[in-house]
Design a protein around this motif. Structure first.
Motif, short mmCIF file in Angstrom:
data_model
loop_
_atom_site.label_atom_id
_atom_site.label_comp_id
_atom_site.label_asym_id
_atom_site.label_seq_id
_atom_site.Cartn_x
_atom_site.Cartn_y
_atom_site.Cartn_z
N PRO A 92 0.82 -1.23 0.00
CA PRO A 92 0.00 0.00 0.00
C PRO A 92 0.85 1.26 0.00
CG PRO A 92 -0.13 -1.14 2.13
CD PRO A 92 0.54 -2.08 1.18
N ALA A 93 2.04 1.19 0.59
CA ALA A 93 2.93 2.37 0.58
C ALA A 93 3.35 2.68 -0.85
CB ALA A 93 4.15 2.10 1.44
N ILE A 94 3.67 1.64 -1.61
CA ILE A 94 4.07 1.83 -3.02
C ILE A 94 2.88 2.34 -3.83
CG2 ILE A 94 4.75 0.57 -5.11
CD1 ILE A 94 6.50 -1.20 -3.24
N GLU A 95 1.71 1.78 -3.58
CA GLU A 95 0.50 2.24 -4.29
C GLU A 95 0.21 3.71 -3.99
OE1 GLU A 95 -2.48 -0.48 -2.99
OE2 GLU A 95 -1.85 -2.10 -4.33
N ALA A 96 0.43 4.10 -2.74
CA ALA A 96 0.21 5.50 -2.35
C ALA A 96 1.15 6.42 -3.11
CB ALA A 96 0.39 5.67 -0.85
N LEU A 97 2.40 6.02 -3.26
CA LEU A 97 3.37 6.84 -3.99
C LEU A 97 3.04 6.88 -5.48
CD1 LEU A 97 6.76 5.78 -2.31
CD2 LEU A 97 5.54 7.94 -2.03
N ASN A 98 2.64 5.75 -6.03
CA ASN A 98 2.32 5.71 -7.46
C ASN A 98 1.09 6.54 -7.80
OD1 ASN A 98 4.38 4.14 -8.61
ND2 ASN A 98 3.45 2.24 -7.86
N SER A 99 0.25 6.79 -6.78
CA SER A 99 -0.98 7.58 -7.03
C SER A 99 -0.72 9.08 -7.05
CB SER A 99 -2.02 7.26 -5.95
OG SER A 99 -1.61 7.76 -4.68
N ILE A 100 0.50 9.46 -6.65
CA ILE A 100 0.82 10.90 -6.62
C ILE A 100 0.93 11.42 -8.04
CG2 ILE A 100 2.57 12.62 -5.97
CD1 ILE A 100 3.25 10.84 -3.55
N ASP A 101 0.19 12.42 -8.36
CA ASP A 101 0.19 13.03 -9.69
C ASP A 101 0.75 14.44 -9.58
OD1 ASP A 101 -0.19 13.69 -12.29
OD2 ASP A 101 -2.36 13.93 -12.15
N THR A 102 1.96 14.60 -9.99
CA THR A 102 2.62 15.91 -9.88
C THR A 102 3.44 16.18 -11.12
OG1 THR A 102 4.19 17.24 -8.61
CG2 THR A 102 4.57 14.86 -8.65
#
Length: 393
Positions: A46-56
């Motif tokens: 879930p930590a990796i998924e949270a980072l991959n969801s960042i749109d910047t």
């Protein structure tokens, strides 16, 4: 074959103290914080998924996220993904100073661990140009040397170790092993000897260091030092092989200590059964003028091969064992030695005061081949016999 040195890569660590650094946008900082909290609970997926969801769209934010992804993938056991994301972070050139340097160090270490040595070399070389004050420069130079060793860049290995030496003495087994491997590959035999001497002092129970040292000393014709080294290894009760002991015996003989050479050979398993070993011991005992020991070995050899009856007979004659010498001479079968055998028997019979038999042997030798030696024996024995007969009459 030169031994491969397996590197031990330290744990990769990621300090989250700077996750809210001024360069990081608030949007990204909040999501990074959440991902980090999950990772601290070892909830890496879930930590990796949270980072991959960042749109910047911010370059720095993206580089920072790639760095975190690299670390989390590594912690989750996916080193290939970790390498991919750390490469993106490094190649973005957005991470500076300590942060950028440690990210590249992570990448280099992971490449090294995954045996991607050529790529690791380029990153370690970049790291050496700007070593952070909080990092140990010698570690980078050592890892660079290890990577160069793996791809057989021998001269660069020595060059990197030379830089390593500026920060820390090369007096530990891993660094010395790297140095030795490169020196041997480059055939720098004389330079490798001091390296091996240090390795022997650090690991005195490791026989391979002793053997390599002796081998190089022999190769560079330092036979006296080779003898001292191998003799010391034996004195230290290292488990020398038969090959080691044979070499030790040769070195003793070369140094002019044949007695020690013979004793060393006598310790081998086949010393009383292997013909070559038996005869070599006999030769060494003769050189040492230990005649009885030489006789014992020649007798043993002659039981296996009659041609050594001649060697036995010569020593028996020299030591005054005339009856035994005659017995040995009777068993000599080599046709090319028959004249010499007959003259030797003439001498033995003369020493035993059996002049008639001595004269018969001398005449028979003269019949085989006329020579001044046989002619002298015949004249001498004939006159001696006449003199003796005159005295008796």
């Amino acid at each position: 074959m030169i031994r491969r040195i397996l590197c031990s890569v330290p744990l990769l660590t990621l300090s989250m103290a700077s996750f809210a650094a001024p360069q990081l946008s608030q949007y990204t900082a909040i999501r990074v914080q959440k991902a980090n909290e999950l990772a601290l609970k070892e909830e890496y997926k879930p930590a990796i998924e949270a980072l991959n969801s960042i749109d910047t769209s911010r370059d720095y934010d993206r580089a920072y996220v790639e760095r975190m992804l690299g670390v989390f993938y590594w912690q989750a056991g996916n080193s290939q993904q970790a390498i991919t994301h750390l490469k993106k972070a490094v190649e973005s050139h957005q991470l500076e100073d300590e942060q950028g340097w440690t990210t590249q160090r992570m990448l280099a270490d992971l490449l090294m661990t995954n045996q991607q040595y050529t790529q690791a070399i380029s990153h370690y070389q970049a790291l050496t140009k700007n070593v952070s004050q909080n990092q140990k420069a010698e570690e980078i130079w050592f890892r660079l040397a290890q990577a160069q060793y793996q791809v057989e860049q021998w001269a660069p290995v020595l060059s990197s170790l030379g830089q390593y030496k500026k920060f820390k003495a090369i007096n530990e087994v891993p660094t010395l092993s790297l140095k030795l491997g490169a020196q041997l590959a480059l055939e720098r035999w004389k330079s490798a000897i001091p390296t091996l001497e240090k390795l022997v002092s650090l690991e005195p129970n490791k026989l391979s260091w002793w053997r390599q040292l002796v081998g190089l000393q022999v190769q560079t014709k330092q036979y006296g030092k080779a003898l001292d080294t191998l003799a010391l290894a034996k004195l230290n009760k290292l488990a020398l092989s038969e090959q080691d002991l044979r070499l030790l015996a040769q070195l003793y003989a070369q140094r002019g200590i044949p007695e020690r050479a013979a004793i060393t050979l006598s310790e081998l398993a086949g010393s009383q059964s292997e013909l070559k070993l038996i005869t070599q011991q006999a030769v060494y005992w003769q050189q040492a003028k230990e005649w009885d020991n030489a006789i014992e070995q020649w007798e043993l050899a002659s039981r296996q091969d009659s041609k050594y009856q001649w060697n036995l007979a010569q020593v028996l004659l020299q030591q005054g064992y005339y009856d035994r010498a005659i017995v040995a001479l009777e068993k000599v079968e080599q046709r090319d030695k028959q004249r010499r055998v007959l003259l030797a028997k003439a001498r033995a019979y003369y020493k035993l005061n059996e002049l008639d038999k001595a004269l018969v042997e001398a005449k028979e030798a003269h019949n085989i081949e006329h020579s001044k030696e046989s002619e002298s024996w015949i004249k001498f024995l004939t006159n001696l016999r006449k003199t003796k007969q005159g005295v008796e009459s």
